[in-house]
Design an enzyme around this catalytic site. Structure first.
Site, mmCIF file in Angstrom:
data_model
loop_
_atom_site.group_PDB
_atom_site.id
_atom_site.type_symbol
_atom_site.label_atom_id
_atom_site.label_comp_id
_atom_site.label_asym_id
_atom_site.label_seq_id
_atom_site.Cartn_x
_atom_site.Cartn_y
_atom_site.Cartn_z
ATOM 1 N N GLN A 1 1.275 -0.895 0.275
ATOM 2 C CA GLN A 1 -0.049 -0.133 0.615
ATOM 3 C C GLN A 1 0.995 1.480 0.252
ATOM 4 O OE1 GLN A 1 -3.300 0.521 -0.571
ATOM 5 N NE2 GLN A 1 -2.835 2.704 -0.110
ATOM 6 N N GLU A 2 2.230 1.303 0.631
ATOM 7 C CA GLU A 2 2.315 2.474 0.545
ATOM 8 C C GLU A 2 3.711 2.936 -0.180
ATOM 9 O OE1 GLU A 2 3.178 4.794 2.762
ATOM 10 O OE2 GLU A 2 1.361 3.675 4.629
ATOM 11 N N SER A 3 3.967 1.755 -1.175
ATOM 12 C CA SER A 3 5.283 1.926 -2.152
ATOM 13 C C SER A 3 5.048 1.093 -3.705
ATOM 14 C CB SER A 3 6.653 1.659 -1.237
ATOM 15 O OG SER A 3 6.637 0.768 -1.451
ATOM 16 N N TYR B 1 -7.155 3.460 2.900
ATOM 17 C CA TYR B 1 -5.559 3.172 3.280
ATOM 18 C C TYR B 1 -5.969 1.631 4.112
ATOM 19 C CZ TYR B 1 -1.065 3.076 5.713
ATOM 20 O OH TYR B 1 -0.016 2.594 5.744
#
Ligand code: GLU
Length: 511
Positions: free
Chosen positions: A341-343, A468
């Site tokens: 999800q972040e990168s 998120y």
């Protein structure tokens, strides 16, 4: 705990219901020279009027309580029951264990290898009831008692994008349609076939997990399959090329079916009370949310990209992720889902706002977590894991798992203060600030002045925090499920392998 061998088969082949030893007097069947058929005749004559009659009048609830064990026939699938590193999980498992707890007895979940086998067990009294994502159908209803509905679903026709999309039953004619053998869908299609749609080509697949059908459609074995809406929504992400063509009929009920040949009235009443109570206190909704809720909201494209990256990018980092997860005692699937999800598992990722690396840490967070190089994936993963653990510790003690993890993720994204504001709004509006599902609904309100002006930390991008968390949950489940088939027991080549040797030689089971 998860015995495959039916528990009620005695050594000499007599089947009895717990302490109701109807056929207990029949012994040493094979010790004499009398022909077998004569013995069977005697058994039938003795057993039917005396033995089975007394069995059928036995109260099943009383028996379960006195035995201290609830035997539930089920099937292994992500929507029902599965083992996750030897820990049983699943919607049906959660419901059945709450019910066993309610009765004060042990739960014995027995996965079957086909839907027909589930019903065979009910007929033979080898299970007290079946909890397996089973639809209420006319044929089943005529044969088995059932408790009240605890979920609704819709049968859906699934096809592969790029192929012709059918829009009605008549457009299914002439194309092979896969269904699980013995399923409600097999029953429905057969009825349609008899009722005028004679061109329907039904193929029953002898599996218990509808994922097998999706595999077959995905690999072009057949153009169409029918599966339940709840099953498709959680599995679709693994099959981004598959889509719903149309719903085959309206909402249907999911129910528990009870064993035959016992007096089930008290057990039925008890299950109904239990379901009513679960509905009233929100537990049922919570369990549905836990098992099916995450599937909504992630786009098909998002799922597709995830499935591709899981194959292409993850292998390079999975060992690193597992190592850090172990260091911080986190589930590695969760850490991997956050990193995605972040990168998108890119250790070089950089955002316009200056966050960087696999876990997209800000400069202050990186400093606080002792990260000297944010682009080093090991450091970044450690920093993120540590930060998450810190947040989790700081959450109020009366927020329990799994909500605790979802709250921690929300705080990871939006900050502890804003999360607290959303919990305040939840409380004010009569929701439960300890439940992620309730707070999730209020987080987007932090973007509206009439709400954020009334709370301490003011405006925040609440909707983004919800997306998120829900995305991570979705990715987490995909990662988790794609490993599950390896952990499940494989079906026996024949059921015989699970029967005591004595029984394999006889056909007394036909009794
Ligand atoms: N609900 C189905 C049934 O009761 C099983 C699941 C499926 O076939 O998708 O037979």
């Amino acid at each position: 705990m998860y015995l495959f061998a039916p528990r009620q088969l005695t050594e000499n082949g007599a089947i009895y219901h717990g302490n109701c030893a109807c056929l207990a007097s029949i012994t040493a069947v094979y010790d004499t020279d009398m022909p077998l058929y004569l013995w069977r005749l005697i058994i039938l004559v003795l057993a039917l009027p005396a033995g089975l009659w007394s069995c059928s009048s036995k109260d099943s609830l009383q028996r379960i309580i006195s035995e201290g064990e609830l035997v539930v026939a089920t099937r292994s699938s992500p929507t029902t029951f599965y083992l996750n590193n030897d820990t049983p999980e699943g919607f049906e498992y959660d419901l059945a264990s709450l019910f066993a707890e309610d009765l004060g007895v042990q739960l014995n979940m027995q996965p079957a290898f086909s839907l027909d086998e589930i019903f065979t067990r009910l007929r033979r009294g080898e299970a007290d009831f079946a909890a397996a994502g089973l639809t209420l159908t006319g044929e089943r209803q005529a044969l088995y008692e059932h408790a009240s509905a605890y979920h609704t679903l819709r049968p859906q026709v699934i096809y592969r994008t790029g192929q012709r999309k059918p829009r009605s039953v008549s457009e299914l004619e002439g194309r092979r349609v896969l269904v699980l053998a013995g399923s409600s869908h097999a029953e429905a299609l057969t009825a349609l076939q008899a009722g005028g749609f004679s061109g329907l080509e039904i193929e029953e697949i002898d599996e218990v997990d509808s994922m097998a059908l999706l595999d077959l459609v995905d690999s072009d074995y057949a153009p169409l399959a029918i599966i339940d809406s709840n099953e498709f929504s959680v599995q679709q992400s693994l099959y981004p090329r598959l889509e719903v063509a149309f719903d085959l009929g309206s909402d249907q009920s999911m129910v528990w079916y009870l064993a035959q040949n016992e007096d089930n009235q008290a057990l039925l009443d008890r299950i109904d009370q239990f379901i009513t109570a679960l509905k009233a206190d929100g537990t049922l909704e919570r369990l549905r949310e836990l098992h099916f809720g995450h599937a909504e909201g992630v786009s098909r494209v998002g799922s597709h990209t995830f499935a591709l990256n899981m194959r292409r990018k993850l292998p390079a980092y999975s060992e690193l992720i597992k190592q850090v997860a172990e260091e911080y005692q986190l589930d590695w699937h969760l850490l991997a889902a956050i990193a995605y999800q972040e990168s998108h598992w890119d250790p070089q990722a950089t955002s316009p706002t200056g966050v960087r690396g696999m876990m997209m840490l800000t400069v202050p967070t990186a400093q606080e977590m002792g990260v000297t190089d944010r682009l080093d994936p090991l450091q970044s993963l450690r920093g993120g894991a540590r930060y998450l653990k810190n947040i989790k510790r700081r959450l109020p003690n009366d927020i329990y798992e799994p909500d605790r993890t979802w709250f921690a993720l929300a705080a990871y994204n939006i900050g502890m203060g804003h999360l607290e504001d959303a919990r305040v709004l939840t409380d004010r509006q009569g929701g439960d600030p300890h439940l992620w599902n309730d707070v999730l609904e209020r987080l987007p309100q932090l973007q509206k002045s009439r709400y954020y002006e009334t709370v301490r930390y003011g405006y925040a991008r609440g909707l983004e925090a919800v997306t998120y968390v829900q995305n991570i949950r979705h990715y987490y489940n995909i990662l988790h499920w794609q490993e599950l088939p390896e952990q499940q027991q494989t079906p026996p080549a024949t059921l015989n392998a699970y029967l005591p040797e004595m029984l394999q030689r006889t056909d007394l089971l036909a009794l």
